[in-house]
Design an enzyme around this catalytic site. Structure first.
Site, short mmCIF file in Angstrom:
data_model
loop_
_atom_site.label_atom_id
_atom_site.label_comp_id
_atom_site.label_asym_id
_atom_site.label_seq_id
_atom_site.Cartn_x
_atom_site.Cartn_y
_atom_site.Cartn_z
N HIS A 90 44.06 39.89 39.06
CA HIS A 90 44.44 41.36 37.91
C HIS A 90 43.70 41.19 36.89
CE1 HIS A 90 46.80 39.23 34.44
NE2 HIS A 90 47.51 38.67 36.13
N ARG A 109 47.22 42.04 27.62
CA ARG A 109 47.53 41.47 25.66
C ARG A 109 47.49 40.62 26.29
NH1 ARG A 109 51.49 40.99 22.32
NH2 ARG A 109 52.90 41.69 24.31
N GLU A 142 53.38 36.46 40.38
CA GLU A 142 53.28 35.52 39.37
C GLU A 142 54.41 34.36 39.46
OE1 GLU A 142 51.09 33.12 39.09
OE2 GLU A 142 50.10 33.52 37.27
#
Length: 308
Positions: free
Chosen positions: A11, A15, A88
């Protein structure tokens, strides 16, 4: 025999990637840079046909997948599945904290990093187990479509808590809006893309544009690609840690040869692209894999490069 092309994309940046924060299974979103990276990955792959698309169910991956498919000129109605096994690594109590805090916990435990399980989280070995389970089902699904029966993929036993079991979540056509069908129901959901975002983990990021085993023409901007060469073309969009454990399975368990295992085991750059050719053989034989290239980010050369 049946052959499929497997294209794997991490991906885009969040941030938290930039701030070295562990996002794990927190449902975070792409940053502006991440959206730009995803668009560039889509431009790179715009003329590559995808018959099947698999993504994690977390926003940052779904947003990347959507951006890639929105740029694609050949994959008008790919078969899309959102699979929770592609999430993940779960970091439990460490999610939202920094990578250095995780490293401190590993050192304090005295365990090897691959064995360490944060409170409420997963070890890398457990992530590898669900990546194996996903790849096992992918191969058998495609073998079934090709009419060649089941194949052996050295799938290890499901994890004790059952999280390695098949859980494809939702599927549907995600071009444009995410119109996703829940299981067997006909109701649809529109996926939004406006919230915060956080970071995947990994000790080393593959930060160069080295390409491994480049044996085929990578020019996805050309429409001269042999459309009859593969029985299926799979796009898989996931997370850095999960992709690494999938690659570990392909290399260690299934014998896929790479020029540098050390490079292969690095965390892919955000929107880095890797590609494999997988041959599925009749008679329950193990698949034969060929690595075309790993962690390529040449399409991102004009993007500010944030390492994990």
């Amino acid at each position: 025999m049946a052959t499929f092309l497997l294209t794997v994309v991490r991906h885009g940046e969040t941030r938290e990637n930039k701030e070295f924060i562990l996002q794990g299974q927190m449902n975070t979103n792409l940053s502006d840079v991440g959206y730009h990276q995803a668009g560039l990955a889509g431009k790179r792959l715009r003329n590559q046909l995808f018959t099947h698309v698999y993504t994690s169910d977390l926003n940052r991956v779904m947003q990347t997948s959507q951006a890639i498919l929105n740029k694609n000129v050949l994959s008008k109605s790919p078969h899309v599945k959102v699979d929770k096994r592609l999430r993940e690594r779960g970091f439990g109590e460490v999610e939202g904290k920094t990578v250095s805090e995780l490293r401190a916990l590993v050192e304090k435990s005295g365990q090897l990093p691959q064995n360490f399980k944060p409170p409420g989280g997963e070890s890398p070995l457990e992530v590898k187990a669900r990546a194996e389970a996903f790849f096992h089902d992918l191969c058998n699904d495609l073998a079934g479509e090709a009419g060649i029966g089941q194949v052996e993929t050295l799938q290890h036993a499901a994890m004790a808590d059952g999280s390695a079991e098949r859980d494809c979540g939702t599927e549907g056509n995600v071009l444009g809006e995410w119109n996703v069908q829940e299981g067997d129901s006909k109701s649809s959901v529109t996926q939004t893309s406006n919230s915060a975002s956080k970071t995947d983990t990994g000790v080393t990021v593959a930060s160069n544009s080295q390409q491994q085993n480049v044996d085929v023409n990578l020019a996805s901007n050309s429409q001269t690609e042999d459309t009859e060469k593969y029985d299926a073309r799979v796009l898989l969009v996931s997370h850095g840690g999960t992709i690494r454990e999938l690659f570990r399975h392909l290399i260690d368990d299934l014998g896929c040869k790479v020029k540098s295992k050390r490079f292969a085991m690095q965390i892919s750059p955000n929107c880095g692209i890797s590609q494999f050719v997988v041959q599925l053989r009749e008679g329950g034989k193990r698949p034969v894999l060929s690595c075309q290239f790993l962690h390529d980010k040449s399409h991102l050369e004009n993007v500010v490069d944030f390492e994990l």
